[in-house]
Design an enzyme around this catalytic site. Sequence first.
Site, short mmCIF file in Angstrom:
data_model
loop_
_atom_site.label_atom_id
_atom_site.label_comp_id
_atom_site.label_asym_id
_atom_site.label_seq_id
_atom_site.Cartn_x
_atom_site.Cartn_y
_atom_site.Cartn_z
CD1 TRP A 63 -2.96 1.51 0.95
CD2 TRP A 63 -1.35 2.42 2.17
NE1 TRP A 63 -3.39 2.74 1.32
CE2 TRP A 63 -2.41 3.33 2.08
CE3 TRP A 63 -0.22 2.78 2.91
CZ2 TRP A 63 -2.39 4.58 2.70
CZ3 TRP A 63 -0.19 4.03 3.52
CH2 TRP A 63 -1.26 4.90 3.41
CG HIS A 64 3.46 2.14 3.23
ND1 HIS A 64 2.86 1.05 3.83
CD2 HIS A 64 3.40 3.14 4.14
CE1 HIS A 64 2.47 1.38 5.04
NE2 HIS A 64 2.78 2.65 5.27
N GLY A 65 3.74 1.78 -1.41
CA GLY A 65 4.36 2.16 -2.68
C GLY A 65 4.69 0.96 -3.53
CG PHE A 119 3.39 6.34 1.22
CD1 PHE A 119 4.37 6.00 0.30
CD2 PHE A 119 3.76 6.54 2.53
CE1 PHE A 119 5.69 5.85 0.69
CE2 PHE A 119 5.07 6.39 2.93
CZ PHE A 119 6.04 6.05 2.02
#
Lengths: 483, 179
Positions: A325-327, A483
Site C-alpha cells: 500500500w505504501h508504494g 503514498f
Amino acid sequence: MLFNSFDFAIFLPIVFILYWFVFKKSLKLQNALIVIASYVFYGWWDWRFLSLILFSTLVDFLVGRSLGQENRETKRRVLLWISIIVNLGFLGFFKYFNFFLESFQDAFSLLGMDIGGRALSIVLPVGISFYTFQTLSYTIDVYKRKLEPTKDFIAFAAFVSFFPQLVAGPIERATHLLPQFYKHRQFNYALAVNGCRQILWGFFKKLVIADNCAEFANQIFNNSEAYGGSTLFLGALFFTFQIYGDFSGYSDIAIGTSRLFGFDLMKNFAFPYFSRDIAEFWRRWHISLSTWFRDYVYIPLGGSRGSRWKQIRNVFIIFIVSGFWHGANLTFILWGTLNALYFLPLLLLNLNRSNLEVVAHQKILPSLKELAQIGITFVLTVLAWVAFRAETISHAGQIYAGIFDYSLFSIPREVLSSKMLVCIALVLIFVLMEWIGRRREFAIEYLFDSYPRWIRWSSYMMIIFLMGMFMQTEETPFIYFQF
Amino acid sequence: MTFFLKRVLIFTSIASIGYCIVFLLWTNLVPFQAFKKNLNYKMGSYGSMFTRIQEADTTRDVDILVLGSSHAYRGFDPRIFEEYGIKLFNLGPSNQTPKQANILVKKYLDQMSPELVIYEVYPGIFQGDGLESSLDLIANGPLNSDLISMTISLNHVKAYNAMIKRLYMTKTGQYDAFN
C-alpha cells in the site's frame, strides 16, 4: 497546500472565520464551505486531480444510494465490485501500473522473451491511497448494512475530501466521520484549545524532529556505501524518528485542525516506540490503516481463526498488502514481510495480545523487563525501517550487510558533528516529553490537567522558541504524501 | 468563540514578546553556534558589508555606483577606477538579489548621485531567495523601514531572528560600537 507553508497559515484562519461567523447558522452551508475549502486545499497542489476525487465521490455516492434501494444479493455484490474496481482501478493505474509493467518485463526477459511496452510518465496524485480507502470504507459498510447510505451529496463530498485529513489521513471510517457531517456543530472552547495544542505539537514533531533527522538520514542513506555499521545504524535511527515525527506530526495537525471545526478524528498514533512487542507496535502505529486492513481484509480472510496455516497465511497477506500500500517497490514488500516475521512468533505462542495497557501505567519509569522489551522491539523496528527507506532491495541488502558487521561497535566518527549532537539532544528531549505524556492522546495534552496558565503558556512558548531556533527552514513535504 | 479568538490574540502577543526575550537570553548566554541553528548573524561579514555601509553613509557624488552579487564586489575594484580618475563605490554583497539592491539604491542613490549605476546580474540571481544577502544586510545594513519590509517580505525564520538580534544590537549601542 502543505500544512507547513505560509499559504496554509493564511488559508486556515480564513476558513475558520467563514465557518464559525458567516455560515454558522446553516449546516448545509458549513458543509459546502468544507467541500470548497478542501478542493482549494487540494487544487493548490494540482487542480487537475480534483476530477479524480470528484469522480470517486460521485461513483461511491451513487453506488451507496443504489445499495440502499437494492435487496437482491447478486446485484448488491455487483454494485460493491463497481466501487472496488473504480477506486482500486484508479489507485492501480496511478500507483502500480509501471511497477507491474516492469515486473512483467523482467519476468519474461528471464525466459528470453521481450513483451515490449513502455513505462508511462505517471504523476501520482497526492493522497490517492488515503481518500480511496476512506471512500471504500463507506461502500463496504453500506454493503454490509452497517451504515445507512447517505442522501446528502454535499455531506458525502465533505466526508471524502475533508481537507485536514485528505492527503495523509487518518483514514476515517464512514461510520465514524460521515454522521458528524449530519449534526449541527457547536463551537467548543476546550476542544478548540486542545486542537491548537495538538497542532503546535504536530508542528514541533514535523519541523524540529522529522526535518532535522531527515538531513542526517538522507546524508547516510544516500552515501551508504561509504559508511561503516555504526554510522548506518545511526542513519536508520535518524530515519526512525524522521518517519515518526513526520507522519504522526501530520496526524496531530490534522486531528487538531479538525477539532477547530468541531470534528473528532480517530487517533492515528499512540506512542509506538514505547511498545513492548511488535503486536503492540502495530496497535499503536498508523492505527487508522492497521484497523482498516484488519476490518476489511484480515477478518474477512478469517483473521486469527481457522487452522494454523491459515492464520500464518493471513498474517503474511495483511503485512505484505500493507507494505505494498505504501508504494510500488519491492522494498515495501520486504518491510511488510519483516514485520510479518516479527509478528509470527507472537501469534504462534498466543502472545500477540499480552501488552494492551500503556507501558508502566501507574509508574514513572518502566521495569528492567519492560525496558528490555521496549529496547528489543525498538531495534527490530529500526531494522525494518531500513527496508522502508532504502531505494532498492539491493540497497537495503547493502545496508543490512553493513550494519551486521564488526564496525557496528565502533564510534561513528565519520559523520559526528556538533550539528548532529544538537539534533540527538532534541530527539532525546522529544522522547522524554513523549514518555511523560504517553498516557494521553498526544504528549503535551497532560499540560491541560492541573497546571496553572502561566506554566502552560510558558511551555507552549518554549516549544515555539525551539521551533524558531531549530526548525529546518526549507519547506519539506510530508513523507506520506507520496503514498 | 469570540472569547477563543481573544485568547488566541492575547497568547500570540505574549508569545511574540516571550519569544524575543527567550531568544535574546539564549543567543547571548549560549556560547556554541550549533545551539543557535537559525541565527546567522555576522557583523562585518565576508563581504565587509559593515565597513562599506559606514563608508557609504559619508560618501557623496560618485561617478559609478555598483550593485549586484559577489561577481560585482569581487569584479569592480574602486582602486583601479581611481587610477583613471573615476570615483566608484561598490555596494555588492554575496548573493544580492533585486530586493536587497532596491533597499541600497533607495537609501544611497540620491546621496551619492552617480552618473552611472552598474547592476550586475546573472540568471541564478533570479532563482534564489536572497537569504544570504538579506541576512548580511540585516546585520550590517542601514536599519530603516525598507529593511524591515524586506525582512517581512522574505518571511523566513532566519531573517526574523536576525532582525530581532539587529534591533537589540542597535538599541543597546552594540551596532554603533562595532569597529
